[in-house]
Design a protein around this motif. Structure first.
Motif, short mmCIF file in Angstrom:
data_model
loop_
_atom_site.label_atom_id
_atom_site.label_comp_id
_atom_site.label_asym_id
_atom_site.label_seq_id
_atom_site.Cartn_x
_atom_site.Cartn_y
_atom_site.Cartn_z
N GLN A 50 0.85 -1.19 0.00
CA GLN A 50 0.00 0.00 0.00
C GLN A 50 0.88 1.23 0.00
OE1 GLN A 50 -2.25 -0.56 3.65
NE2 GLN A 50 -1.04 0.96 4.70
N THR A 51 0.33 2.33 -0.49
CA THR A 51 1.04 3.60 -0.48
C THR A 51 0.56 4.39 0.73
OG1 THR A 51 1.20 3.60 -2.88
CG2 THR A 51 1.51 5.71 -1.78
N VAL A 52 1.52 4.81 1.54
CA VAL A 52 1.23 5.59 2.74
C VAL A 52 1.55 7.04 2.43
CG1 VAL A 52 1.86 5.96 5.16
CG2 VAL A 52 1.80 3.63 4.22
N GLU A 53 0.56 7.92 2.65
CA GLU A 53 0.78 9.35 2.43
C GLU A 53 0.86 10.05 3.77
OE1 GLU A 53 -0.92 13.21 0.00
OE2 GLU A 53 -1.89 11.28 -0.28
N LEU A 54 1.93 10.82 3.95
CA LEU A 54 2.13 11.57 5.18
C LEU A 54 1.39 12.90 5.11
CD1 LEU A 54 5.93 10.91 5.77
CD2 LEU A 54 3.97 9.64 6.64
N PRO A 55 1.14 13.54 6.24
CA PRO A 55 0.43 14.83 6.24
C PRO A 55 1.11 15.90 5.39
CG PRO A 55 0.56 13.96 8.46
CD PRO A 55 1.39 13.06 7.60
N ASP A 56 2.44 15.82 5.21
CA ASP A 56 3.13 16.84 4.41
C ASP A 56 3.12 16.51 2.92
OD1 ASP A 56 4.96 14.80 4.16
OD2 ASP A 56 6.58 15.82 5.21
N GLY A 57 2.44 15.43 2.52
CA GLY A 57 2.29 15.12 1.10
C GLY A 57 3.25 14.08 0.57
N ARG A 58 4.26 13.70 1.34
CA ARG A 58 5.18 12.67 0.87
C ARG A 58 4.48 11.33 0.85
NH1 ARG A 58 9.95 12.79 4.78
NH2 ARG A 58 8.30 13.41 6.20
N LYS A 59 4.83 10.49 -0.14
CA LYS A 59 4.21 9.17 -0.28
C LYS A 59 5.28 8.10 -0.30
CE LYS A 59 0.32 10.91 -2.94
NZ LYS A 59 -0.43 10.83 -4.19
N TYR A 60 4.98 6.98 0.35
CA TYR A 60 5.91 5.86 0.41
C TYR A 60 5.16 4.57 0.12
CZ TYR A 60 9.07 9.09 2.71
OH TYR A 60 9.86 10.17 3.01
N LYS A 61 5.74 3.74 -0.74
CA LYS A 61 5.20 2.41 -1.00
C LYS A 61 5.69 1.50 0.10
CE LYS A 61 3.61 0.83 -4.50
NZ LYS A 61 2.24 0.73 -4.95
N ARG A 62 4.77 0.81 0.77
CA ARG A 62 5.13 -0.10 1.85
C ARG A 62 4.67 -1.51 1.48
NH1 ARG A 62 8.98 2.10 4.39
NH2 ARG A 62 8.57 0.77 6.19
N VAL A 63 5.51 -2.48 1.74
CA VAL A 63 5.27 -3.87 1.37
C VAL A 63 5.06 -4.68 2.64
CG1 VAL A 63 6.23 -5.87 0.18
CG2 VAL A 63 6.71 -3.58 -0.68
N PHE A 64 4.09 -5.57 2.59
CA PHE A 64 3.77 -6.41 3.74
C PHE A 64 4.02 -7.86 3.33
CE2 PHE A 64 1.38 -2.54 3.99
CZ PHE A 64 1.59 -2.13 5.28
N LEU A 65 5.07 -8.45 3.90
CA LEU A 65 5.43 -9.82 3.57
C LEU A 65 4.53 -10.78 4.35
CD1 LEU A 65 9.34 -9.60 3.61
CD2 LEU A 65 7.80 -9.42 1.66
#
Length: 157
Positions: free
Chosen positions: A139-154
């Motif tokens: 899933q892509t996690v979006e922070l309050p400041d607008g940055r986005k990170y793809k996070r993987v769940f094994l």
């Protein structure tokens, strides 16, 4: 009437004084401080903006202004086009972007793509491919400041 502000003229005069003085190890720091104060004063001075507005009024185009300022035409236009409010708004937007933290957060859920790839002994491309195929959850996690990170769940195991 001089085109430089009083603060800028004072900083320039200090740089001139140090330029005329005999150099010494102690004066090296004074020279550095004087140069930095002059740069700050010039950046804050309205002389450049006034000169640009005078050049535009006289018929200069952004290519000519950019050449005179040692900027691309687009950079010159972005820096000086518009009224004071428009320029201030662009500067404020730029400050907001530069105020973002540069470090990646460490408290996000799951693993980064790089971490998942290292753990599974594959490339980051392989992780993205497995996510696309539905073999891994992400899933892509979006922070309050607008940055986005793809996070993987094994899968647990």
């Amino acid at each position: 009437m001089p085109f430089l502000a009083d603060d800028t003229r004072a900083a320039l005069e200090r740089a001139r004084e140090l330029d005329a003085a005999a150099p010494s190890p102690a004066s090296a720091l004074d020279r550095l401080a004087a140069v930095r104060r002059l740069i700050e004063a010039l950046e804050a001075d309205a002389a450049s903006l006034t000169a640009v507005r005078d050049a535009v009024a006289a018929g200069a185009d952004w290519a000519q202004i950019g050449e005179a300022a040692h900027l691309s035409p687009a950079a010159a236009k972005a820096r000086w086009q518009g009224d004071d409010a428009a320029i201030a708004e662009r500067q404020q937007a730029s400050r907001k972007r530069s105020a973002r933290p540069s470090a990646k957060p460490t408290d996000l859920p799951g693993l980064s793509v790089a971490e998942a790839a290292e753990k599974l002994g594959v490339t980051a491309q392989a992780i993205y491919l497995r996510v696309t195929r539905g073999q891994l959850e992400a899933q892509t996690v979006e922070l309050p400041d607008g940055r986005k990170y793809k996070r993987v769940f094994l899968p647990e195991g």
